[in-house]
Design a protein around this motif. Structure first.
Motif, short mmCIF file in Angstrom:
data_model
loop_
_atom_site.label_atom_id
_atom_site.label_comp_id
_atom_site.label_asym_id
_atom_site.label_seq_id
_atom_site.Cartn_x
_atom_site.Cartn_y
_atom_site.Cartn_z
N THR A 26 0.80 -1.22 0.00
CA THR A 26 0.00 0.00 0.00
C THR A 26 0.84 1.27 0.00
O THR A 26 0.40 2.30 -0.47
CB THR A 26 -0.97 0.01 1.19
OG1 THR A 26 -0.36 -0.67 2.28
CG2 THR A 26 -2.27 -0.67 0.84
N TYR A 29 -2.96 4.81 -7.64
CA TYR A 29 -2.49 5.90 -8.47
C TYR A 29 -2.24 5.37 -9.88
O TYR A 29 -1.49 4.42 -10.07
CB TYR A 29 -1.18 6.48 -7.91
CG TYR A 29 -1.25 6.87 -6.45
CD1 TYR A 29 -2.32 7.62 -5.96
CD2 TYR A 29 -0.27 6.47 -5.55
CE1 TYR A 29 -2.40 7.98 -4.62
CE2 TYR A 29 -0.34 6.82 -4.21
CZ TYR A 29 -1.40 7.57 -3.75
OH TYR A 29 -1.47 7.91 -2.44
N TYR A 76 3.94 8.98 -3.41
CA TYR A 76 2.66 9.68 -3.30
C TYR A 76 2.58 10.80 -4.34
O TYR A 76 3.60 11.30 -4.80
CB TYR A 76 2.47 10.23 -1.87
CG TYR A 76 3.45 11.29 -1.45
CD1 TYR A 76 4.67 10.94 -0.89
CD2 TYR A 76 3.15 12.64 -1.58
CE1 TYR A 76 5.58 11.90 -0.49
CE2 TYR A 76 4.05 13.62 -1.18
CZ TYR A 76 5.27 13.23 -0.64
OH TYR A 76 6.16 14.20 -0.25
N ASP A 87 -5.37 -0.78 7.46
CA ASP A 87 -4.12 -0.91 6.71
C ASP A 87 -3.10 0.07 7.28
O ASP A 87 -3.43 1.23 7.53
CB ASP A 87 -4.39 -0.61 5.24
CG ASP A 87 -3.20 -0.94 4.36
OD1 ASP A 87 -3.31 -1.91 3.61
OD2 ASP A 87 -2.17 -0.24 4.44
N GLU A 91 -0.47 1.37 5.92
CA GLU A 91 0.07 2.37 4.99
C GLU A 91 -1.05 3.23 4.39
O GLU A 91 -0.82 4.37 4.04
CB GLU A 91 0.84 1.68 3.85
CG GLU A 91 2.06 0.91 4.32
CD GLU A 91 3.21 1.81 4.78
OE1 GLU A 91 3.15 3.03 4.58
OE2 GLU A 91 4.16 1.27 5.38
N ASN A 92 -2.19 2.64 4.23
CA ASN A 92 -3.31 3.40 3.68
C ASN A 92 -4.58 3.11 4.48
O ASN A 92 -5.50 2.47 3.99
CB ASN A 92 -3.52 3.04 2.20
CG ASN A 92 -4.65 3.85 1.58
OD1 ASN A 92 -4.89 5.00 1.95
ND2 ASN A 92 -5.37 3.25 0.65
N PRO A 100 -2.48 11.69 0.45
CA PRO A 100 -1.39 10.72 0.32
C PRO A 100 -0.51 10.60 1.56
O PRO A 100 0.17 9.61 1.71
CB PRO A 100 -0.57 11.26 -0.86
CG PRO A 100 -0.94 12.68 -1.00
CD PRO A 100 -2.32 12.84 -0.45
N LEU A 101 -0.52 11.59 2.43
CA LEU A 101 0.42 11.55 3.56
C LEU A 101 -0.27 11.18 4.88
O LEU A 101 0.16 11.58 5.96
CB LEU A 101 1.15 12.89 3.70
CG LEU A 101 1.94 13.33 2.46
CD1 LEU A 101 2.75 14.60 2.76
CD2 LEU A 101 2.88 12.24 1.98
N GLU A 151 2.14 9.84 7.54
CA GLU A 151 3.47 10.44 7.68
C GLU A 151 3.62 11.11 9.03
O GLU A 151 2.65 11.57 9.62
CB GLU A 151 3.69 11.46 6.57
CG GLU A 151 3.98 10.79 5.25
CD GLU A 151 5.28 10.01 5.31
OE1 GLU A 151 5.19 8.77 5.41
OE2 GLU A 151 6.35 10.61 5.27
N LYS A 211 5.03 19.98 5.50
CA LYS A 211 4.79 19.09 4.36
C LYS A 211 3.36 18.59 4.34
O LYS A 211 2.72 18.52 3.29
CB LYS A 211 5.71 17.88 4.50
CG LYS A 211 6.80 17.84 3.49
CD LYS A 211 7.52 16.54 3.56
CE LYS A 211 8.71 16.64 2.62
NZ LYS A 211 9.60 15.52 2.68
N ASP A 251 1.00 21.36 3.39
CA ASP A 251 1.18 21.64 1.97
C ASP A 251 0.45 20.59 1.13
O ASP A 251 -0.26 20.92 0.17
CB ASP A 251 2.68 21.63 1.66
CG ASP A 251 2.95 21.97 0.20
OD1 ASP A 251 2.34 22.94 -0.28
OD2 ASP A 251 3.74 21.26 -0.43
#
Ligand SMILES: Cc1cc2nc3c(=O)[nH]c(=O)nc-3n(C[C@H](O)[C@H](O)[C@H](O)COP(=O)(O)OP(=O)(O)OC[C@H]3O[C@@H](n4cnc5c(N)ncnc54)[C@H](O)[C@@H]3O)c2cc1C
Ligand code: SF4
Ligand code: SF4
Ligand code: SF4
Ligand code: SF4
Lengths: 652, 293
Positions: A341, A348, A463, B165, B167-168, B187-188, B191, B211, B214
């Motif tokens: 993932t 994407y 990403y 999950d 990561e996502n 996407p982050l 993070e 980040k 942003d």
């Protein structure tokens, strides 16, 4: 019985920690042993001659060799005693190397244990009976399952050798993954130019029958005499009539379906011929998207087809093929990149697999050979390749190396530079695995001549940011973090067992590993044989392989089949189970337990009895421990023999 | 259909993230999930203890878990991912008998084991469920573009946290989507925001949180929904520092996801507690909801 015992030194392998002379001397005290000696190398020519001479001189009727594992030399010694005139089953082996000398250092204890093992072997030998193999005829037709490059090679070699070949392919065309590749390493020659002629040969060879869009439904029988039911899936197009003109594809209104041949990065019509060089070049309707099936109205293809080949009411058909041998060549599939993932594959559009990239490079692909990224069709300039995705990763249960992705990634960087001269490729790698003739030179060329920037380290995440993909990873050589703004990210997805491989293995009664790859009979010495007689392997169904290796195995498997078929009659192994009809009560427990379906029910004077089919039984012995009556006995491994061995051990 | 679970607010729930606590309580009550306070609860052991001494930090956590056990309950929910990590780590470490023996030695009342700790997010997902959430909505968050930010420890390490999950993650996305919000793919999500580096190295936080903000602007988010008091503080309270360090001009509201849920469930303003945030979400919220009407 007059038994001779031969205790082998194996140079110093055994003699180093076992006093073989003492073992030989002690053997003379065992019942019916009339001769015993130690010998330097029992398997060598003088060693075997010594055994043969002793059999003749001392009138021996049975032989024990105390040496190494029977897996290697039992056949050697059986042939030797046979040359001396004994039945080859009047022979036993005691393993005093793997089971004694290699695993213990105490010479006295080792010597005593070796004596015990010889005692056991003698007791078993005393209850051995001569066994005579029976003979049966061979059907000299061969089936090859899977029409990738490995299966194509096996089929052509068998057919050129004069055999009748039945080739079964699941997709509507043969060719496998190689048909999807643009160019091939290490020579960068065009994949379809070298594969295409072979595919045409398959189509034109008088000895080859091709069942495309078909699968193996069930397999019965045994080496020399298999019966295979092949399911020919409904194509909804009569292939006798279809000329492959493609008129239907032009007019089909359902145009936006994911094209499996193009790895779903391009659309295709519901009625489709996967690629121009397809063999056979015939159309297939996908009923899950075709408007005639989904909405009940359309019928355009039926109207435009000049030969009237469209048959919406077609159904699956089963055909039976009788063959004497089977080659499994079902290849591999790709690891599902959406499972990683952090890389965003599947989420994407500009994160794609290496195989998808091959389709973007290919002139017959969805972009006509111009590299355009899926999201917006723009030509990418910065391309990041990530190696080992779904390989060498315990956390994904894929600890193995897929073998060919280092090489194809290097190839793809070279092709990228050829297509887009002002592009820059970056490759994140763990290490470069490129053993093979001209292989390492090839990866160096990618770096040195084509300027691919190789970064040793893993990527942590990918990403999107604006219309770029940010690739963040580690450069472990420089000891820094790196971030690359990429236009396209290509994942070198690892190889997995082909879908349905375990199920096919079960039909073939062959073993497979925990990842679904088929198991060879011996990892070094029998790479294309399996543990089921008459079933062979070729290509990456056994584990990831590149094209040269797959082709080599295809030829090897064909050579094995030709050797098997060089005889008109085959001998069956007599070490099989037999039913004592007086004791059998017909309960059928053995029938249920036999993993090879080797036991059938028969009527004997109005009573149900079990009967072993000689040629199918593999001698595993599972039935003997199941039968509540002790009525089924494995020849050469009877209950009496095993109990005698246990007794010998307990009384010593 | 009222299900009960012990509730462990954690120390920040009484202070810096009071609005997370009040909105969590109100949302759970409205959705029929009954949160039972743990009498005399104490530190979860995540503060300096766990960097010094694993046994001490596990003992601190185990004391609370044992209190839950005494209540006759099998699970505790906590809004704070740090508390969650520590409660779950203690459970994991106590599976080894020698370690547990050392822990029990520090406790008056040895830990009997078997109390599971989950996040409020997990409890809402698994015990309440998306269907119930959806049908309870009074004011759909229509037109509100939300980026869901989970923070780096909510789902990690995956073997320990065993939810969503790593990561996502999607749990928060799913809940806010069920409340009618337009969840933008962020996407982050997992993070690092800089976490407690805010004190020794504010420059690191300014960079990392910068980040995130942003990226949130980049995907067109109106606000960033969070589930962690520390993330919230870095992204919201330190937004000025981020702007000064990076020469940016962010004005991104960073509410807790439970606060947004509370809005959709028509819960009273005092319990939602938007006034406690530095960047006030209310102007953006009313604008988005008004446009949607
Ligand atoms: C992106 C990429 C690039 C590559 N580039 C190169 C290269 O440049 N050079 C190189 O040497 N190698 C390359 N390879 C490796 C190459 O693809 C393989 O070596 C080769 O395809 C292996 O051939 P195969 O016949 O064993 O398997 P496959 O090509 O997988 O063929 C298997 C066939 O069996 C069929 N099948 C599967 N299951 C069944 C079933 N149950 N019944 C009937 N049929 C079935 C499949 O449809 C398929 O047609 C590359 C691989 C990838 C992923
Ligand atoms: S028979 Fe076996 S043990 Fe004896 S020499 Fe040969 S390999 Fe070695
Ligand atoms: S009937 Fe189906 S396959 Fe034929 S043209 Fe219509 S949609 Fe296409
Ligand atoms: S071949 Fe190379 S890229 Fe493929 S798994 Fe092995 S090391 Fe990784
Ligand atoms: S020995 Fe094995 S293969 Fe033979 S009949 Fe018995 S169970 Fe079947």
């Amino acid at each position: 019985m007059r038994i001779g015992v031969f205790v082998c030194h194996c140079g110093s392998n055994i003699e180093g920690t076992v006093d073989t002379a003492t073992v030989a001397k002690a053997s003379l005290d065992f019942p019916e042993v009339v001769y015993a000696t130690d010998t330097m190398y029992a398997c060598s020519e003088p060693g075997q001659d010594g055994i043969i001479q002793a059999i003749k001189d001392k009138n021996l009727t049975g032989v024990v060799v105390a040496s190494c594992t029977p897996r290697m030399h039992e056949p050697t010694f059986r042939r030797a005693v046979e040359r001396a005139g004994l039945n080859r089953f009047m022979f036993e082996m005691a393993n005093i190397r793997e089971h004694v000398s290699w695993i213990g250092r105490d010479r006295e204890a080792n010597t005593n244990k070796s004596v015990d093992l010889v005692r056991i072997a003698v007791e078993k030998l005393r209850r051995d009976a001569p066994l005579i193999p029976s003979k049966f005829s061979v059907n000299k037709r061969v089936m090859v399952i899977g029409g990738g490059v490995a299966g194509i090679q096996a089929a052509l070699d068998c057919a050129d050798g004069g055999l009748e070949v039945v080739l079964v392919e699941r997709e509507s065309s043969i060719g496998g993954k190689m048909a999807k590749l643009d160019k091939t390493f290490p020579t960068v020659d065009c994949s379809s130019c070298i594969l295409g002629p072979k595919m045409v040969d398959v189509a034109q060879h008088p000895n080859i029958t091709l069942h495309a869009y078909s699968e193996v439904d069930s397999i019965g029988g045994y080496v020399g005499n298999f019966q295979v039911q092949v399911k020919k899936r409904a194509t909804y197009v009569d292939w006798e009539l279809c000329t492959g003109c493609g008129a239907c594809m032009e007019k089909c209104p359902s145009k936006k379906n994911p094209d499996a041949f193009n790895e779903k990065i391009g659309p295709c019509t519901s009625i489709n011929i996967p690629f121009p060089q397809a063999i056979p070049k015939k159309a297939v309707i996908d009923p899950t998207t075709c408007r005639q099936f989904v909405k009940g109205k359309c019928g355009v293809c039926a109207k435009v087809c000049p030969t009237g080949a469209i048959k919406y009411d077609m159904t699956d058909e089963i055909v039976t093929e009788d063959v004497g041998a089977i080659v499994a060549a079902t290849g591999y599939d790709l690891f599902d990149i959406s499972k990683v993932t952090e890389y965003g594959g599947g989420r994407y559009p500009d994160v794609i697999t290496g195989l998808q990239y091959e389709r973007l490079l290919s002139a017959s692909g969805p972009t006509g050979g111009h590299i355009k990224r899926p999201s917006d069709g723009k030509e990418p300039k910065n391309i990041v390749f990530i190696q080992c995705v779904g390989s060498r990763d315990k956390s994904l249960d894929r600890p193995y190396c897929s073998g060919f992705c280092c090489m194809y990634t290097a190839k793809q960087t070279i092709l990228t530079k050829d297509h887009i001269p002002d592009s820059q490729s970056y490759v994140f790698y763990m290490d470069i695995r490129s053993p093979g003739k001209m292989y390492d030179e090839f990866t160096r060329r990618a770096m040195e001549e084509y300027g691919a920037r190789y970064i040793r380290g893993r990527v942590a995440m990918v990403y999107p940011k604006g219309d770029k993909m940010i690739v963040r990873g580690a450069d472990t050589l420089a000891g820094t973090q790196v971030e690359i703004e990429a236009d396209l990210v290509v994942l070198a997805a690892g190889a997995e067992a082909a879908k349905g491989a375990p199920q096919l293995a079960e039909k073939l009664r062959i073993s497979y590993d925990k990842y679904g790859f088929f198991m060879e009979s011996h990892p070094k010495l029998k790479p294309v044989e399996t543990n089921t007689a008459g079933v062979y392997l070729a290509g990456s169904c056994q584990g990831p392989k590149d094209i040269p290796q797959s082709v080599g195995q295809g030829s090897a498997a064909a050579a094995k089949v030709l050797a098997l078929f060089s005889k008109d009659m085959l001998e069956s192994d007599p070490q099989i189970s037999r039913v004592d009809i007086k004791r059998c009560v017909g309960c059928g427990k053995c029938i249920m337990t036999c993993p090879f379906k080797a036991i059938k029910e028969v009527e004997f004077r109005g009573q149900k009895k079990a009967e072993v089919i000689e040629t199918v039984c593999q001698g595993c012995g599972i039935c003997t421990s199941t039968c509540p009556q002790g009525a089924i006995q494995l020849s050469h491994f009877t209950d009496n023999q095993i109990l005698a061995e246990v007794n010998a051990l307990c009384q010593s | 259909m009222s299900e009960a679970i012990a509730y462990y607010p954690g120390c920040s729930g009484l202070g810096t993230s009071k609005e997370y606590d009040t909105s969590t309580r109100a949302v759970c009550a409205a959705l029929g999930l009954s949160l039972v306070d743990i009498p005399d609860w104490s530190c979860c052991g995540s503060s300096p203890a766990h960097t010094k001494d694993h046994v001490l930090s596990a003992a601190l956590a185990a004391r609370n878990l044992q209190l839950v056990s005494d209540m006759g309950l099998k699970a505790a929910a906590t809004p704070c991912p740090s508390c969650l990590t520590n409660l779950r780590t203690a459970n994991h470490r106590c599976e080894a008998a020698p370690f547990k023996a050392k822990v029990d030695k520090l406790l008056d009342d040895p830990y009997a084991g078997g109390v599971n700790a989950v996040s409020v997010l997990q409890a809402l997902t698994e015990m309440v469920g998306l269907d119930t959430v959806k049908s309870a909505v009074r004011t759909p968050l229509k037109g509100l573009k939300v980026a869901c930010y989970y923070g780096c420890i909510m789902n990690r390490p995956p073997e320990l946290m065993a939810f969503d999950d790593c990561e996502n993650p999607m749990a928060m996305d799913n809940i806010l989507a069920a409340m009618g919000a337009e969840v933008v793919p962020f996407p982050l999500k997992v993070e690092c925001c800089g976490a407690s580096y805010g004190i020794p190295r504010p420059d690191v936080v300014a960079k990392l949180s910068g980040k995130l903000l942003d990226a949130a602007v980049g995907v067109g988010a109106d606000m960033v929904a969070v589930a962690c008091p520390l993330c919230q503080m870095n992204l919201d309270l330190r937004q000025g520092q981020v702007n000064r360090a990076g020469g940016t001009n962010f004005r991104m509201p960073v509410p807790y996801f439970t606060q947004l849920m509370a809005v959709a469930l028509n819960i009273a303003d005092e319990e939602i507690g938007f006034s406690k945030l530095c960047v006030d979400p209310r102007p953006v919220l009313s604008k988005a909801l008004a446009v949607a009407d």
